[in-house]
Enzyme design. Structure first.
Site, PDB file in Angstrom:
ATOM      1  N   SER A 170      28.819  40.208  37.494  1.00  0.00           N
ATOM      2  CA  SER A 170      29.446  38.959  37.913  1.00  0.00           C
ATOM      3  C   SER A 170      29.438  38.912  39.434  1.00  0.00           C
ATOM      4  CB  SER A 170      30.889  38.880  37.401  1.00  0.00           C
ATOM      5  OG  SER A 170      31.692  39.814  38.097  1.00  0.00           O
ATOM      6  N   ALA A 171      29.700  37.770  39.989  1.00  0.00           N
ATOM      7  CA  ALA A 171      29.699  37.639  41.447  1.00  0.00           C
ATOM      8  C   ALA A 171      30.731  38.576  42.077  1.00  0.00           C
ATOM      9  CB  ALA A 171      29.995  36.190  41.837  1.00  0.00           C
ATOM     10  N   CYS A 172      31.792  38.868  41.354  1.00  0.00           N
ATOM     11  CA  CYS A 172      32.856  39.724  41.887  1.00  0.00           C
ATOM     12  C   CYS A 172      32.468  41.196  41.920  1.00  0.00           C
ATOM     13  CB  CYS A 172      34.116  39.567  41.042  1.00  0.00           C
ATOM     14  SG  CYS A 172      34.698  37.877  40.966  1.00  0.00           S
ATOM     15  N   ALA A 173      31.375  41.559  41.244  1.00  0.00           N
ATOM     16  CA  ALA A 173      30.990  42.974  41.185  1.00  0.00           C
ATOM     17  C   ALA A 173      29.508  43.164  41.450  1.00  0.00           C
ATOM     18  CB  ALA A 173      31.360  43.533  39.811  1.00  0.00           C
ATOM     19  N   VAL A 225      35.681  41.710  35.987  1.00  0.00           N
ATOM     20  CA  VAL A 225      35.890  40.325  35.557  1.00  0.00           C
ATOM     21  C   VAL A 225      35.360  40.132  34.135  1.00  0.00           C
ATOM     22  CG1 VAL A 225      35.293  37.915  36.020  1.00  0.00           C
ATOM     23  CG2 VAL A 225      35.840  39.453  37.910  1.00  0.00           C
TER      24      VAL A 225
END
Length: 125
Positions: free
Chosen positions: A62-65, A74
């Protein structure tokens, strides 16, 4: 509206042409510029490399990782199993993307997934 139409074309084409794929994107509640999938039996990093060799840019997790090889917290928080989260790639679309590019992804991706699954002795057809 244009980006949402392209994203929907991508989602429909992938789901129609590739078995054992999970759409992780909640389309009504997310920006139309993203489509996030898990391809069972294939590591996201392998898909990323194969698509990169075809000139197609995607991200894993995900964009967060995106800078970590660990399963995205996420995706795990969304209820996605860790092993499935590792099978994930994310497409990000923008105003410059075209229908021709989406059609090319839909054409190129299925044989990539098939080939990578054939290399995985744990993937059950």
């Amino acid at each position: 509206a244009k980006i949402a139409k392209l994203r929907d074309m991508l989602v429909s084409g992938i789901k129609k042409n590739i078995p054992d794929v999970i759409l992780n994107t909640d389309r009504p509640n997310v920006t139309p510029a993203h489509a996030h999938f898990s391809f069972l039996g294939v590591e996201g990093e392998s898909i990323l490399i194969a698509l990169d060799l075809e000139g197609i840019a995607v991200s894993t997790g995900s964009a967060c990782a995106s800078s970590s090889l660990k399963a995205s917290h996420v995706l795990v928080a969304m209820g996605i199993r860790v092993e499935v989260a590792h099978n994930s790639i994310r497409f990000s679309l923008g105003k410059n993307n075209t229908a021709a590019e989406i059609k090319r992804v839909i054409k190129v991706l299925p044989p990539i997934i098939k080939r990578l699954r054939e290399m995985n002795p744990d993937y059950e057809k």
